[in-house]
Motif scaffolding. Structure first.
Motif, PDB file in Angstrom:
ATOM      1  N   LEU A   1       0.653   3.459 -10.576  1.00 30.65           N
ATOM      2  CA  LEU A   1       0.101   2.715  -9.356  1.00 30.65           C
ATOM      3  C   LEU A   1      -1.041   3.255  -8.577  1.00 30.65           C
ATOM      4  CD1 LEU A   1       3.380   1.609  -7.937  1.00 30.65           C
ATOM      5  CD2 LEU A   1       2.043   0.223  -8.747  1.00 30.65           C
ATOM      6  N   PHE A   2      -1.347   4.630  -8.769  1.00 34.38           N
ATOM      7  CA  PHE A   2      -2.573   5.422  -8.129  1.00 34.38           C
ATOM      8  C   PHE A   2      -3.827   4.420  -8.206  1.00 34.38           C
ATOM      9  CE2 PHE A   2      -6.035   8.359  -8.379  1.00 34.38           C
ATOM     10  CZ  PHE A   2      -6.075   8.586  -6.936  1.00 34.38           C
ATOM     11  N   ASP A   3      -3.738   4.107  -9.632  1.00 32.38           N
ATOM     12  CA  ASP A   3      -5.046   3.102 -10.073  1.00 32.38           C
ATOM     13  C   ASP A   3      -5.068   2.162  -9.510  1.00 32.38           C
ATOM     14  OD1 ASP A   3      -5.949   5.624 -11.939  1.00 32.38           O
ATOM     15  OD2 ASP A   3      -4.719   4.544 -13.436  1.00 32.38           O
ATOM     16  N   LYS A   4      -4.235   1.440  -8.884  1.00 33.85           N
ATOM     17  CA  LYS A   4      -4.229   0.315  -7.992  1.00 33.85           C
ATOM     18  C   LYS A   4      -4.271   0.433  -6.715  1.00 33.85           C
ATOM     19  CE  LYS A   4      -1.645  -2.006 -11.732  1.00 33.85           C
ATOM     20  NZ  LYS A   4      -2.642  -3.176 -11.856  1.00 33.85           N
ATOM     21  N   ASN A   5      -4.653   1.692  -6.275  1.00 34.62           N
ATOM     22  CA  ASN A   5      -4.730   1.975  -4.695  1.00 34.62           C
ATOM     23  C   ASN A   5      -3.261   2.014  -3.968  1.00 34.62           C
ATOM     24  OD1 ASN A   5      -7.539   2.615  -4.786  1.00 34.62           O
ATOM     25  ND2 ASN A   5      -7.908   0.066  -4.900  1.00 34.62           N
ATOM     26  N   VAL A   6      -2.298   2.056  -4.559  1.00 33.88           N
ATOM     27  CA  VAL A   6      -1.062   2.337  -4.085  1.00 33.88           C
ATOM     28  C   VAL A   6      -0.669   3.883  -3.954  1.00 33.88           C
ATOM     29  CG1 VAL A   6       1.488   1.918  -4.280  1.00 33.88           C
ATOM     30  CG2 VAL A   6      -0.235   0.004  -5.031  1.00 33.88           C
ATOM     31  N   PHE A   7      -0.502   3.926  -2.548  1.00 31.02           N
ATOM     32  CA  PHE A   7       0.263   5.465  -2.162  1.00 31.02           C
ATOM     33  C   PHE A   7       1.429   5.514  -2.271  1.00 31.02           C
ATOM     34  CE2 PHE A   7      -1.646   9.126   0.262  1.00 31.02           C
ATOM     35  CZ  PHE A   7      -0.464   9.916   0.282  1.00 31.02           C
TER      36      PHE A   7
ATOM     37  N   GLU B   1      -3.187  -5.646   7.551  1.00 37.10           N
ATOM     38  CA  GLU B   1      -4.218  -6.335   6.714  1.00 37.10           C
ATOM     39  C   GLU B   1      -4.014  -5.777   5.427  1.00 37.10           C
ATOM     40  OE1 GLU B   1      -6.285  -8.798   7.578  1.00 37.10           O
ATOM     41  OE2 GLU B   1      -5.938  -8.876   9.648  1.00 37.10           O
ATOM     42  N   GLU B   2      -4.658  -6.385   4.436  1.00 37.44           N
ATOM     43  CA  GLU B   2      -4.779  -5.878   3.186  1.00 37.44           C
ATOM     44  C   GLU B   2      -5.714  -4.737   2.833  1.00 37.44           C
ATOM     45  OE1 GLU B   2      -6.095  -9.018   0.218  1.00 37.44           O
ATOM     46  OE2 GLU B   2      -4.336 -10.019   0.309  1.00 37.44           O
ATOM     47  N   TRP B   3      -5.207  -3.862   1.985  1.00 39.03           N
ATOM     48  CA  TRP B   3      -6.087  -2.735   1.839  1.00 39.03           C
ATOM     49  C   TRP B   3      -7.466  -2.973   1.240  1.00 39.03           C
ATOM     50  CZ3 TRP B   3      -5.795   2.308   3.375  1.00 39.03           C
ATOM     51  CH2 TRP B   3      -6.645   3.262   2.768  1.00 39.03           C
ATOM     52  N   PRO B   4      -8.478  -2.261   1.482  1.00 40.58           N
ATOM     53  CA  PRO B   4      -8.585  -1.164   2.407  1.00 40.58           C
ATOM     54  C   PRO B   4      -8.992  -1.720   3.880  1.00 40.58           C
ATOM     55  CG  PRO B   4     -10.535  -1.558   1.218  1.00 40.58           C
ATOM     56  CD  PRO B   4      -9.732  -2.676   0.560  1.00 40.58           C
ATOM     57  N   LYS B   5      -8.786  -2.926   3.934  1.00 40.36           N
ATOM     58  CA  LYS B   5      -9.325  -3.463   5.525  1.00 40.36           C
ATOM     59  C   LYS B   5      -8.482  -2.678   6.405  1.00 40.36           C
ATOM     60  CE  LYS B   5     -10.232  -7.405   8.074  1.00 40.36           C
ATOM     61  NZ  LYS B   5     -10.455  -9.155   8.232  1.00 40.36           N
ATOM     62  N   ARG B   6      -7.195  -2.514   6.273  1.00 39.46           N
ATOM     63  CA  ARG B   6      -6.009  -2.057   7.357  1.00 39.46           C
ATOM     64  C   ARG B   6      -6.402  -0.569   7.612  1.00 39.46           C
ATOM     65  NH1 ARG B   6      -0.366  -1.214   4.183  1.00 39.46           N
ATOM     66  NH2 ARG B   6       0.464  -0.342   6.276  1.00 39.46           N
ATOM     67  N   LEU B   7      -7.228   0.198   7.002  1.00 43.38           N
ATOM     68  CA  LEU B   7      -7.505   1.881   7.262  1.00 43.38           C
ATOM     69  C   LEU B   7      -8.472   1.614   8.610  1.00 43.38           C
ATOM     70  CD1 LEU B   7      -7.441   4.642   6.312  1.00 43.38           C
ATOM     71  CD2 LEU B   7      -9.590   4.079   5.321  1.00 43.38           C
ATOM     72  N   GLN B   8      -9.155   0.435   8.738  1.00 42.96           N
ATOM     73  CA  GLN B   8     -10.135   0.659   9.761  1.00 42.96           C
ATOM     74  C   GLN B   8      -9.655  -0.561  10.851  1.00 42.96           C
ATOM     75  OE1 GLN B   8     -12.249   2.926  10.187  1.00 42.96           O
ATOM     76  NE2 GLN B   8     -12.213   3.573   7.900  1.00 42.96           N
ATOM     77  N   THR B   9      -8.536  -1.204  10.797  1.00 37.56           N
ATOM     78  CA  THR B   9      -8.021  -2.298  11.579  1.00 37.56           C
ATOM     79  C   THR B   9      -6.890  -1.801  12.628  1.00 37.56           C
ATOM     80  OG1 THR B   9      -8.618  -3.886   9.694  1.00 37.56           O
ATOM     81  CG2 THR B   9      -6.970  -4.661  11.676  1.00 37.56           C
TER      82      THR B   9
ATOM     83  N   ARG C   1       0.869  -1.161   0.209  1.00 39.07           N
ATOM     84  CA  ARG C   1       0.094   0.040  -0.168  1.00 39.07           C
ATOM     85  C   ARG C   1       0.704   1.393  -0.081  1.00 39.07           C
ATOM     86  NH1 ARG C   1      -4.200   3.360  -1.154  1.00 39.07           N
ATOM     87  NH2 ARG C   1      -4.359   4.949   0.422  1.00 39.07           N
ATOM     88  N   THR C   2       1.963   1.481   0.796  1.00 40.19           N
ATOM     89  CA  THR C   2       2.606   2.477   0.888  1.00 40.19           C
ATOM     90  C   THR C   2       4.043   2.324   0.601  1.00 40.19           C
ATOM     91  OG1 THR C   2       3.302   1.902   3.238  1.00 40.19           O
ATOM     92  CG2 THR C   2       1.679   3.409   3.043  1.00 40.19           C
ATOM     93  N   ILE C   3       4.501   3.299  -0.552  1.00 41.11           N
ATOM     94  CA  ILE C   3       5.628   2.943  -1.265  1.00 41.11           C
ATOM     95  C   ILE C   3       6.719   4.525  -1.439  1.00 41.11           C
ATOM     96  CG2 ILE C   3       6.949   2.674  -3.426  1.00 41.11           C
ATOM     97  CD1 ILE C   3       4.753   1.018  -4.421  1.00 41.11           C
ATOM     98  N   LEU C   4       7.784   4.367  -0.994  1.00 38.69           N
ATOM     99  CA  LEU C   4       8.657   5.499  -1.111  1.00 38.69           C
ATOM    100  C   LEU C   4       9.511   5.539  -2.259  1.00 38.69           C
ATOM    101  CD1 LEU C   4       9.759   8.328   0.461  1.00 38.69           C
ATOM    102  CD2 LEU C   4      11.578   6.685   1.123  1.00 38.69           C
ATOM    103  N   ASP C   5       9.100   6.397  -3.393  1.00 37.17           N
ATOM    104  CA  ASP C   5       9.815   6.513  -4.596  1.00 37.17           C
ATOM    105  C   ASP C   5      11.071   7.647  -4.534  1.00 37.17           C
ATOM    106  OD1 ASP C   5      10.588   6.062  -7.220  1.00 37.17           O
ATOM    107  OD2 ASP C   5       8.919   7.328  -7.980  1.00 37.17           O
ATOM    108  N   ILE C   6      12.331   6.968  -4.194  1.00 39.98           N
ATOM    109  CA  ILE C   6      13.431   7.876  -4.185  1.00 39.98           C
ATOM    110  C   ILE C   6      13.810   8.492  -5.658  1.00 39.98           C
ATOM    111  CG2 ILE C   6      15.741   7.879  -3.310  1.00 39.98           C
ATOM    112  CD1 ILE C   6      15.025   5.725  -1.433  1.00 39.98           C
ATOM    113  N   GLY C   7      13.913   9.851  -5.531  1.00 44.26           N
ATOM    114  CA  GLY C   7      14.362  10.549  -6.766  1.00 44.26           C
ATOM    115  C   GLY C   7      13.416  11.134  -7.711  1.00 44.26           C
ATOM    116  N   CYS C   8      11.985  10.248  -7.456  1.00 42.78           N
ATOM    117  CA  CYS C   8      10.701  10.613  -8.080  1.00 42.78           C
ATOM    118  C   CYS C   8      11.097  11.096  -9.621  1.00 42.78           C
ATOM    119  CB  CYS C   8       9.798  11.457  -7.338  1.00 42.78           C
ATOM    120  SG  CYS C   8      10.382  13.167  -6.930  1.00 42.78           S
TER     121      CYS C   8
END
Length: 737
Positions: free
Chosen positions: A374-380, A550-558, A358-365
């Motif tokens: 990846l935004f369309d795949k619900n990845v931040f 937990e897998e997204w989006p369940k982890r938001l409320q877990t 779910r959360t990725i740090l893209d170094i250098g962008c």
């Protein structure tokens, strides 16, 4: 000497006998005049000094026990009337009929500006049931650490202008471990107490690393939060970076010999910023709204001397008239970004974008198409812009509507807690991981979640670099899962995995790098140097990081077991969901179709961001370094945030955000900043023209803020005060002095 001993016994046994002290002192003085020599004279002076210190300590009011009190969300001040004057008692304003009970209390006051009549915005934004009112009151979070002493209350007075004056705001010197960790992230501010009025010149001198290293606890600046007599006259900042000025990142000196205009490490000007950053010379235009902005942006809004030349060499961005366009599925990689991501999943089937990742740090962008796809795949995907003196690609990422920050990455830790990112990506970021003892890779090991992935791709691999990288990753226990060259793009891809237990560390032949000491805090990250050691991986079930979320989006409320007070977290989530749905989205007069980049300047559990999850926005959660550390909880929920001290400038470009949200930010600042007004100046810098700010705070603070915003020619869209607290909604204009 017997007289000396008798005198001391007298002082100790009868400290209150001031009148009887004169006789022994006189006798002792006569003894000193006799032929006992120099020793008696010296001893008499020393003993008299000690007696003075003892008596002063016993009866001085400053010697009393120091107490510590943390301000809470329940603190209130006098409300402000419609004319801006302090008033006591209930308001005579009649509530609007057929309006839901906004749970603000009995007395209320409303001021509607610019045709916003009927919004009826409240601080609660919930229905009027008594049970819900009680629950809402309980949700007012009081973040109090264990070990805090709640002694004498602060004596506060409110002057005629509504500014708070703190007469007693001392802190306990022996705070608990969590408080100490917060203090480690704090930095000192200079002792200047110049008035905020009419100061517009930018100090060009920057702090040295030696000065930063000596920082201790934040100094308290007594007096009103805002100077009630200040008259603000604004001028344009005269800086080398001009319209792209980032105060703590850009070097601003008179010398022209400096080739780079970026610091290798974060370094802020000594004097706070008291000027406004200009608009681009080519002409600033209202940003293109989402989702169109992911396909094209105004070239003039991101103008940079080297950007036009860079665009001509790239395939993922094209100059088209007044716009920069981004062809779908294009990237700097041959075969497109979709093929690149598919090749990663083929190599590691356990990677499921938008589920366990779910959360990725893209170094250098460098190529924002990675996060865009990846935004369309619900990845931040949070882009980390480095010291790029050429094209400022992180600004392009932000203008498109994707998350990015600017932060040097050299010898200090990144402003994130430990074990939070699911994956770290480095595509052609050109970082020499093996240099300087591998400290940069050790920092990646700190912020990467146990069993998380590091993905590195490069077009120009060398045998020497591969051998050095293999040796380095083996020394920290990382396992290489894939190392291949893609046939289509001809790019080398290496995928590493961080160990999920401490067993691998015990099997190392050479304990280099060593394990960190037990008392070293892995989450301390504000102005903390990178240490060449490995923090143990959590092993107890009650520790954070022992299990994958937990897998997204369940982890938001877990809420896992390691989160204390889960009931409070659930209540806080419901509280902000009600406020956003019943107030922010419908009664603020904000056109949310124009909102994409949002910042919560004083986030606690990320509940404000969670309430906006169904909207087409992303939220940067900022946890102040002086507050209780809740940032790990935010990451655990699948959201992203950062540590920051609002006495300094934020690491982003001017005109980066569409909406700023500040919930009791100013009342929590505790006079920490030399000039609190500089926070407003920073808000003006990072907010786009036409952008909005929602501020919830005490009534006198809102009154002062309203005057400051007016001096910056912001539009006051709504002021609502009730129960001595209120909300202020303002909109930035295109005005520049």
């Amino acid at each position: 000497m017997k007289d000396t001993i008798g005198f001391l016994q007298f002082v100790v046994n009868k400290p209150m006998g001031f009148k009887k002290i004169g006789l022994p002192i006189a006798r002792f003085g006569r003894q000193a005049k006799r032929s006992y020599g120099f020793f008696i004279k010296f001893a008499s002076v020393a003993i008299l000094g000690l007696c003075f210190v003892f008596v002063w300590y016993m009866f001085s009011p400053s010697a009393s026990s120091v107490t510590y009190q943390r301000s809470t969300f329940g603190e209130i001040a006098e409300p402000v009337s419609e004319r801006g004057q302090l008033r006591k008692g209930k308001s005579s304003v009649v509530p609007i009929k057929n309006e839901p009970d906004l749970n603000l209390g009995k007395s209320e006051e409303k001021r509607v500006v610019n045709g916003s009549l009927g919004l009826g915005l409240g601080l609660g934004g919930v229905d009027g049931s008594k049970d819900h009112k009680k629950e809402e009151k309980d949700v007012n979070l009081k973040i109090v650490k264990e070990g805090d002493k709640e002694g004498d209350k602060e004596d506060k007075q409110v002057d005629e202008e509504g500014s708070e004056v703190s007469e007693s705001d001392s802190e306990n010197g022996k705070e608990n471990e969590g408080e100490g960790e917060s203090e480690e992230r704090e930095n000192n501010v200079d002792d200047d107490d110049d008035s905020a009025s009419k100061e517009v010149d930018l100090d060009q001198a920057d702090e040295s690393d030696e000065t930063i290293a000596k920082r201790g606890k934040k100094q308290k600046f007594k007096g009103p939060l805002f100077d009630p007599k200040a008259e603000y006259v604004w001028k344009i900042c005269n800086t080398r970076s001009k319209h792209n000025y980032i105060p703590c990142i850009d070097i601003e000196v008179a010398s022209k010999r400096i080739r780079s205009y970026r610091h290798h490490e974060r370094s802020c000007p000594k004097s706070p910023l008291m000027c406004v950053v200009p608009l681009p010379h080519e002409g600033y235009q209202t940003p293109i709204s989402w989702p169109e902005s992911r396909e094209k942006i105004w070239f003039s809004n991101v103008a940079h001397p080297k950007l036009a030349q860079f665009v001509k060499t790239q395939s993922w961005v094209v100059e088209s008239g007044e716009h920069l366009t981004f062809p779908q599925n294009q990237s700097e990689l041959i075969g497109g970004i979709a093929h690149y991501l598919e090749s990663i999943v083929e190599a590691i089937p356990d990677i499921e974008w938008g589920k366990n990742i779910r959360t990725i740090l893209d170094i250098g962008c460098k190529d924002s198409s990675f996060g865009a796809f990846l935004f369309d795949k619900n990845v931040f995907t949070l882009g980390l812009g480095l010291n790029d003196d050429l094209v400022d690609l992180a600004q392009v990422t932000l203008e498109r509507g994707f998350p990015a920050i600017i932060s040097p990455f050299s010898t200090r830790r990144l402003p994130f807690p430990s074990g939070t990112f699911d994956t770290i990506h480095c595509g052609e970021c050109q970082i020499h991981w093996q240099s300087n003892g591998g400290k940069l890779l050790i920092e990646m090991n700190r912020i990467l979640r146990p069993a998380g992935y590091l993905i590195i791709s490069s077009k120009h691999d060398s045998i020497e670099d591969d051998e050095a990288m293999s040796k380095l990753t083996a020394s920290i226990g990382w396992n290489i899962l894939a190392h291949k060259t893609d046939d289509v793009s001809d790019i080398g891809i290496r995928i590493y995995q961080k160990p999920e237990s401490n067993e691998i560390y015990a099997l190392r032949r050479k304990k280099v790098p060593p394990m960190c000491k037990e008392n070293e805090n892995p989450d301390a990250a504000w102005y903390v140097p990178i240490n060449s050691c490995l923090h143990p991986i959590p092993s107890a079930i009650e520790d954070r990081g022992t299990e994958w979320p937990e897998e997204w989006p369940k982890r938001l409320q877990t809420f896992p077991d390691w989160m204390n007070n889960r009931d409070k977290l659930i209540s806080d989530t419901e509280h902000w969901k009600a406020i956003v749905e019943k107030s922010y989205l419908t009664r603020m007069g904000i056109n949310w179709s124009t909102i994409r980049n949002v910042m919560d300047m004083h986030s606690i559990y990320g509940s404000f961001a969670a309430a906006l999850i169904e909207q087409k926005v992303w939220v940067m959660n900022v946890v102040p370094v002086y507050a209780f550390d809740t940032l790990p909880i935010i990451f655990e929920r699948g959201l992203v945030g950062i540590y920051h001290d609002w006495c300094e400038s934020f690491g982003t470009y001017p005109r980066s955000y569409d909406l700023l949200h500040a919930d009791h930010l100013f009342s929590r600042i505790k006079n920490r900043c030399k000039k609190t007004v500089t926070i407003v100046v920073e808000m003006d810098r990072i907010l786009r023209p036409g952008g909005w700010a929602i501020i919830r705070d005490k009534a006198p603070i809102l009154k002062s803020l309203e005057e400051i915003f007016k001096s910056l020619h912001w539009e006051i869209r709504l002021t609502f005060v009730q129960n001595k607290e209120g909300i202020l909604c303002v909109q930035k204009t295109m005005w520049r002095p």
